[in-house]
Design a protein around this motif. Structure first.
Motif, PDB file in Angstrom:
ATOM      1  N   GLU A 121       0.819  -1.217   0.000  1.00 60.91           N
ATOM      2  CA  GLU A 121       0.000   0.000   0.000  1.00 60.91           C
ATOM      3  C   GLU A 121       0.854   1.268   0.000  1.00 60.91           C
ATOM      4  OE1 GLU A 121      -2.626  -1.184   3.336  1.00 60.91           O
ATOM      5  OE2 GLU A 121      -4.202  -1.269   1.815  1.00 60.91           O
ATOM      6  N   GLY A 122       1.883   1.245  -0.910  1.00 62.81           N
ATOM      7  CA  GLY A 122       2.628   2.481  -1.138  1.00 62.81           C
ATOM      8  C   GLY A 122       3.933   2.610  -0.376  1.00 62.81           C
ATOM      9  N   ARG A 123       4.652   1.506  -0.183  1.00 63.09           N
ATOM     10  CA  ARG A 123       5.874   1.602   0.618  1.00 63.09           C
ATOM     11  C   ARG A 123       7.122   1.120  -0.113  1.00 63.09           C
ATOM     12  NH1 ARG A 123       5.350  -1.618   5.384  1.00 63.09           N
ATOM     13  NH2 ARG A 123       3.551  -2.791   4.606  1.00 63.09           N
ATOM     14  N   ALA A 124       7.040   0.911  -1.432  1.00 64.06           N
ATOM     15  CA  ALA A 124       8.174   0.334  -2.159  1.00 64.06           C
ATOM     16  C   ALA A 124       9.158   1.397  -2.630  1.00 64.06           C
ATOM     17  CB  ALA A 124       7.670  -0.460  -3.365  1.00 64.06           C
ATOM     18  N   GLY A 125      10.438   1.014  -2.660  1.00 64.73           N
ATOM     19  CA  GLY A 125      11.487   1.831  -3.252  1.00 64.73           C
ATOM     20  C   GLY A 125      12.442   0.949  -4.034  1.00 64.73           C
ATOM     21  N   TRP A 126      12.984   1.502  -5.116  1.00 65.93           N
ATOM     22  CA  TRP A 126      13.910   0.746  -5.978  1.00 65.93           C
ATOM     23  C   TRP A 126      15.294   1.347  -5.883  1.00 65.93           C
ATOM     24  CZ3 TRP A 126      13.937   1.379 -12.033  1.00 65.93           C
ATOM     25  CH2 TRP A 126      14.942   0.575 -12.582  1.00 65.93           C
ATOM     26  N   ASN A 127      16.233   0.608  -5.315  1.00 66.75           N
ATOM     27  CA  ASN A 127      17.634   1.004  -5.349  1.00 66.75           C
ATOM     28  C   ASN A 127      18.216   0.537  -6.675  1.00 66.75           C
ATOM     29  OD1 ASN A 127      20.297   1.680  -4.786  1.00 66.75           O
ATOM     30  ND2 ASN A 127      20.672  -0.272  -3.718  1.00 66.75           N
ATOM     31  N   ILE A 128      18.379   1.487  -7.593  1.00 71.04           N
ATOM     32  CA  ILE A 128      18.901   1.160  -8.925  1.00 71.04           C
ATOM     33  C   ILE A 128      20.403   0.955  -8.840  1.00 71.04           C
ATOM     34  CG2 ILE A 128      19.160   1.961 -11.293  1.00 71.04           C
ATOM     35  CD1 ILE A 128      16.862   3.746 -11.013  1.00 71.04           C
ATOM     36  N   VAL A 129      20.854  -0.244  -9.167  1.00 68.33           N
ATOM     37  CA  VAL A 129      22.294  -0.461  -9.264  1.00 68.33           C
ATOM     38  C   VAL A 129      22.631  -0.972 -10.658  1.00 68.33           C
ATOM     39  CG1 VAL A 129      22.575  -0.946  -6.793  1.00 68.33           C
ATOM     40  CG2 VAL A 129      22.200  -2.840  -8.387  1.00 68.33           C
ATOM     41  N   THR A 130      23.856  -0.678 -11.083  1.00 69.18           N
ATOM     42  CA  THR A 130      24.282  -1.145 -12.410  1.00 69.18           C
ATOM     43  C   THR A 130      25.183  -2.375 -12.263  1.00 69.18           C
ATOM     44  OG1 THR A 130      26.234   0.275 -12.458  1.00 69.18           O
ATOM     45  CG2 THR A 130      24.183   1.209 -13.301  1.00 69.18           C
ATOM     46  N   THR A 131      25.476  -2.788 -11.007  1.00 74.09           N
ATOM     47  CA  THR A 131      26.230  -4.013 -10.720  1.00 74.09           C
ATOM     48  C   THR A 131      27.625  -4.008 -11.328  1.00 74.09           C
ATOM     49  OG1 THR A 131      24.122  -5.194 -10.790  1.00 74.09           O
ATOM     50  CG2 THR A 131      26.088  -6.533 -10.611  1.00 74.09           C
ATOM     51  N   SER A 132      28.570  -3.523 -10.534  1.00 71.59           N
ATOM     52  CA  SER A 132      29.945  -3.439 -11.032  1.00 71.59           C
ATOM     53  C   SER A 132      30.723  -4.737 -10.805  1.00 71.59           C
ATOM     54  CB  SER A 132      30.667  -2.280 -10.337  1.00 71.59           C
ATOM     55  OG  SER A 132      30.683  -2.494  -8.944  1.00 71.59           O
ATOM     56  N   ASN A 133      30.138  -5.683 -10.069  1.00 70.12           N
ATOM     57  CA  ASN A 133      30.863  -6.911  -9.735  1.00 70.12           C
ATOM     58  C   ASN A 133      31.000  -7.835 -10.952  1.00 70.12           C
ATOM     59  OD1 ASN A 133      31.576  -9.455  -8.875  1.00 70.12           O
ATOM     60  ND2 ASN A 133      30.498  -9.268  -6.940  1.00 70.12           N
ATOM     61  N   PRO A 134      32.234  -8.111 -11.381  1.00 70.64           N
ATOM     62  CA  PRO A 134      32.405  -8.960 -12.572  1.00 70.64           C
ATOM     63  C   PRO A 134      31.950 -10.398 -12.361  1.00 70.64           C
ATOM     64  CG  PRO A 134      34.544  -8.396 -11.593  1.00 70.64           C
ATOM     65  CD  PRO A 134      33.518  -7.597 -10.865  1.00 70.64           C
ATOM     66  N   ASP A 135      31.918 -10.870 -11.119  1.00 69.65           N
ATOM     67  CA  ASP A 135      31.437 -12.237 -10.864  1.00 69.65           C
ATOM     68  C   ASP A 135      29.969 -12.387 -11.260  1.00 69.65           C
ATOM     69  OD1 ASP A 135      33.888 -12.833  -9.711  1.00 69.65           O
ATOM     70  OD2 ASP A 135      33.216 -12.156  -7.751  1.00 69.65           O
ATOM     71  N   ALA A 136      29.215 -11.300 -11.110  1.00 74.54           N
ATOM     72  CA  ALA A 136      27.791 -11.365 -11.454  1.00 74.54           C
ATOM     73  C   ALA A 136      27.606 -11.643 -12.943  1.00 74.54           C
ATOM     74  CB  ALA A 136      27.089 -10.072 -11.052  1.00 74.54           C
ATOM     75  N   ALA A 137      28.427 -11.006 -13.774  1.00 76.05           N
ATOM     76  CA  ALA A 137      28.280 -11.186 -15.224  1.00 76.05           C
ATOM     77  C   ALA A 137      28.314 -12.667 -15.595  1.00 76.05           C
ATOM     78  CB  ALA A 137      29.371 -10.418 -15.965  1.00 76.05           C
ATOM     79  N   LEU A 138      29.183 -13.414 -14.929  1.00 73.65           N
ATOM     80  CA  LEU A 138      29.337 -14.838 -15.250  1.00 73.65           C
ATOM     81  C   LEU A 138      28.098 -15.654 -14.882  1.00 73.65           C
ATOM     82  CD1 LEU A 138      33.002 -15.301 -13.983  1.00 73.65           C
ATOM     83  CD2 LEU A 138      32.229 -15.002 -16.346  1.00 73.65           C
ATOM     84  N   ASN A 139      27.282 -15.131 -14.008  1.00 74.87           N
ATOM     85  CA  ASN A 139      26.037 -15.839 -13.658  1.00 74.87           C
ATOM     86  C   ASN A 139      24.901 -15.523 -14.625  1.00 74.87           C
ATOM     87  OD1 ASN A 139      27.135 -17.159 -11.450  1.00 74.87           O
ATOM     88  ND2 ASN A 139      26.679 -15.463 -10.057  1.00 74.87           N
ATOM     89  N   PHE A 140      25.152 -14.582 -15.534  1.00 72.76           N
ATOM     90  CA  PHE A 140      24.099 -14.162 -16.459  1.00 72.76           C
ATOM     91  C   PHE A 140      24.545 -14.271 -17.913  1.00 72.76           C
ATOM     92  CE2 PHE A 140      23.054 -12.452 -12.370  1.00 72.76           C
ATOM     93  CZ  PHE A 140      21.708 -12.754 -12.287  1.00 72.76           C
ATOM     94  N   GLY A 141      25.402 -15.252 -18.161  1.00 69.70           N
ATOM     95  CA  GLY A 141      25.722 -15.589 -19.538  1.00 69.70           C
ATOM     96  C   GLY A 141      26.715 -14.673 -20.215  1.00 69.70           C
ATOM     97  N   LEU A 142      27.376 -13.806 -19.464  1.00 70.67           N
ATOM     98  CA  LEU A 142      28.342 -12.903 -20.082  1.00 70.67           C
ATOM     99  C   LEU A 142      29.750 -13.272 -19.631  1.00 70.67           C
ATOM    100  CD1 LEU A 142      26.386  -9.582 -19.538  1.00 70.67           C
ATOM    101  CD2 LEU A 142      26.510 -10.971 -21.604  1.00 70.67           C
TER     102      LEU A 142
END
Lengths: 448, 448
Positions: A123-144
């Motif tokens: 009922e109106g309490r959400a917020g989005w922390n926008i990150v661009t994800t600088s961690n290179p380990d993450a890329a490997l989990n998403f096919g890059l």
């Protein structure tokens, strides 16, 4: 008489704490990463203390670190933010719920939908922390195979933001008529098809979710780097960048608010809430002793890596119990190295203590009594170092209880923090306007 | 003496109902798509009635339909499943929570993480309804101009399943030691790096979530098409395909269980729970009258489109109040057309009534008293038409109350359905084994 400025307080959370030694602190909940009951109790205490928001940090990978450090780390695993914050939405009533989500490794239709759904559920309490994800380990989990470059990530992030906010405006606020008699559920004239085709993204829309209580969930960003500051000035409503000291904070504050004015945004429509590590004691000495005890729980093997990185110099040969030796010029950031050297001198730390400080939590910290910490927070607020803070708890639950039971009442006594919520949404708490729908003229909201 | 066979009951939910006229039914909640309080009350009632699972259907787009039908449809918008089911996890204790998630338009790391997180939050109640998303409108929301072909979708789905389940096995069940004294949080020897590189997906891992209470969330599939049946036999633990009648059901049941045996799977490790529309009345006539009233709330403009599609013939010129006229052979599926013609004859329906039936809910239905419906369900169970049902409620909340307050007690009286939960996890409810970790020998589970 002008109204007194008020602090905004978020809680910047990891289930066990952001401090790497926290799980070993007496009374801690080492299993909190996957024990919802603990997190629920934290959120409910924060709500009772009238915090603006519960803010969940996140990673998209088991962070790559040497195995000696890895096996000692409680921060490599935890709940996923959308699921966790949605569960918390059902057991809280007022506190804001900010989830971290990456623009580099997700799809705007999913992100728009999940935040919109969370905003409806809460009922109106959400917020989005926008990150661009600088961690290179993450890329490997998403096919890059290779990490996405900084500029490309920010370019995509800006377009991603446009698409997500455009999808949130898919329906006018009054699109859903639900007229049982005529059988008309909604007015198709009040549905907008985004049909976005840009450089990085192609998304037709409309979103299959009605416009949310807040219009848009609150937009949160770190906003530290040069493109990050500009993106924040253009789009953010909360910034949690953590400068090391008040001087740095004032400079960042002036810079971001100046950028806002330069593009015609009202500077009050973005709140700068640096992450701040807070340790409350009976005396300043007591608080410092708590911190020293907490830091001592960081294993030296893990701590050394942090020290070596900050110095740009292998510190493993140093005498752990001696002072920091002279080190030659290195490739490391000069300011980072100088900061470390100054810290060691100022607090008279041994190599071990210095390493454990950096390996534990090296950012902005307020360590003292409720009075001294309130003094500092007041100064930051009145001198435009910040509009409040995202509090990092040193250990849980006690470090949180110290803040809600001792610091918050002191802030309330001074008139710096609310004694009750003024409204029901996260925008209400933060004093942020409800965004107009970019495709439909705003309808007068009975409840606004 | 053998133990009596037991029905498994899921609730196949859309917030307002799957029936397109339901929002206009007297007493309905037309705003339920975005009113969490309603959904929470449904889930809590279903839990009180000891249902196995709450199962949320989903779409990834505002479905493309003629505007005259679109504006009358309550099914184009609703909560997003991960957020909704996570919120429900916090306000229920035993009922299983099954979310729909697409393998075509999402990333396996995200899907693995969100379901694992939901399984931890709910303490072992998560299920994943794997869909490949055949709706071409969805593709346009995810950057694809053309829809992904059926074979390609199934190929990717199989690989996606392997990756997700592999990620769920990233840690041995006993990997997290959390030994405060030695400072060892987990044993890195008990962490597995998936390093998957396949035709469609490349995912390094490990997942940043501990192995979950259920080991793996329960795997759910529709399993109707030829590749769908095979995928189900290989991987599914619940199938909800809805054949039209008992004969068709027995054939599907034998086919899928036969395929399981052919590949060496235990046939009890998959439960076939067809979607079944259930209307309970004081008499059979009363139940039929409720259905007729509900169908009459489907607008003829919307209904006609469904009839025309089923017949493969434009029905807009037919006399709405007359019988179905003779129609020539068409390109439509012959079995679909013949079914529609048989239905009109059997129930002596006018063109309008026939169209409203198909436009409302055209699938398998049990319409009668608690006794007649229990008779039918018992027959399906004992003759191996199914292992239970995913109940579709005609209208909410009354249609649900009729099932929980009247049908369930009758099933319990006959010993066909539990009076209390035997265990705590969805696997416990369904009688499914906890999967072994494929990378680590199973540890004896105190609670198993």
């Amino acid at each position: 008489m002008t109204e007194q400025k008020q602090l905004r307080l978020g809680a910047f959370m990891r289930p066990v704490s952001l401090h790497t030694g926290a799980w070993r602190y007496p009374g801690a909940y080492p299993d909190a990463n996957f024990n919802f009951k603990h997190i629920k109790s934290f959120a409910q205490k924060l709500e009772a203390a009238k915090f603006d928001a519960f803010f969940m940090a996140d990673h998209l990978a088991v962070l790559n670190m040497p195995v000696e450090a890895l096996k000692r780390s409680h921060t490599v695993t935890s709940f996923e933010p959308f699921t966790l914050l949605s569960a918390l939405a059902a057991v809280t009533e007022k506190i804001g719920l900010v989830a971290t989500a990456s623009t580099t490794f997700d799809q705007p239709y999913h992100i728009a939908r999940r935040f919109a759904s969370l905003d409806h559920i809460s009922e109106g309490r959400a917020g989005w922390n926008i990150v661009t994800t600088s961690n290179p380990d993450a890329a490997l989990n998403f096919g890059l195979d290779e990490h996405v470059e900084h500029d490309e990530r920010y370019h995509r992030a800006r377009e991603f933001y446009d698409v997500v906010t455009g999808l949130w405006d898919s329906f006018a606020d009054d699109a859903f008529i639900r007229d049982v008699e005529s059988g008309i559920f909604f007015d198709p004239e009040k549905m907008h098809v985004l049909a976005h085709k840009g450089e990085s993204l192609s998304v037709r829309g409309p979103l299959n979710i009605a416009r949310t209580p807040q219009g848009w969930p609150v937009i949160v960003q770190a906003g530290q780097s040069e493109p990050g500051r500009q993106l924040a000035a253009e789009t953010a409503e909360v910034v949690f960048a953590a400068p090391r000291d008040l001087e740095g904070a004032k400079s960042l504050y002036a810079d971001i608010k100046g950028r806002m004015q330069a593009i015609g945004r009202n500077r009050d429509h973005l709140k700068i809430l640096p992450a701040a590590f807070v340790i409350v004691g009976d005396t300043v000495e007591d608080a410092r002793a708590k911190r020293a005890k907490l830091d001592s729980l960081v294993h030296y093997d893990s701590a050394l890596a942090s020290l070596s990185i900050s110095l740009g110099h292998d510190a493993s040969g140093f005498d752990p119990d001696g002072p920091l030796p002279e080190i030659p010029e290195t490739n490391a950031s000069k300011s980072s190295r100088e900061q470390v050297i100054r810290l060691a001198e100022k607090e008279n730390l041994t190599v071990r203590q210095l390493a454990q400080r950096l390996g534990g939590y090296g950012g902005l910290a307020f360590v003292g009594t409720p009075q001294t910490i309130a003094d500092e927070m007041e100064q930051w607020l009145f001198e435009e170092g910040s509009d409040g803070f995202n509090v990092v708890f040193p250990f849980l639950p006690q470090g949180l209880d110290d803040v809600t039971d001792r610091l918050v009442p002191e802030l309330q006594r001074r008139g710096l923090f609310r004694r009750d919520y003024e409204g029901t949404t996260l925008r209400d708490h933060l004093g942020l306007p409800r965004p107009e729908n970019r495709f439909f003229a705003q309808v007068a909201q009975a409840a606004q």
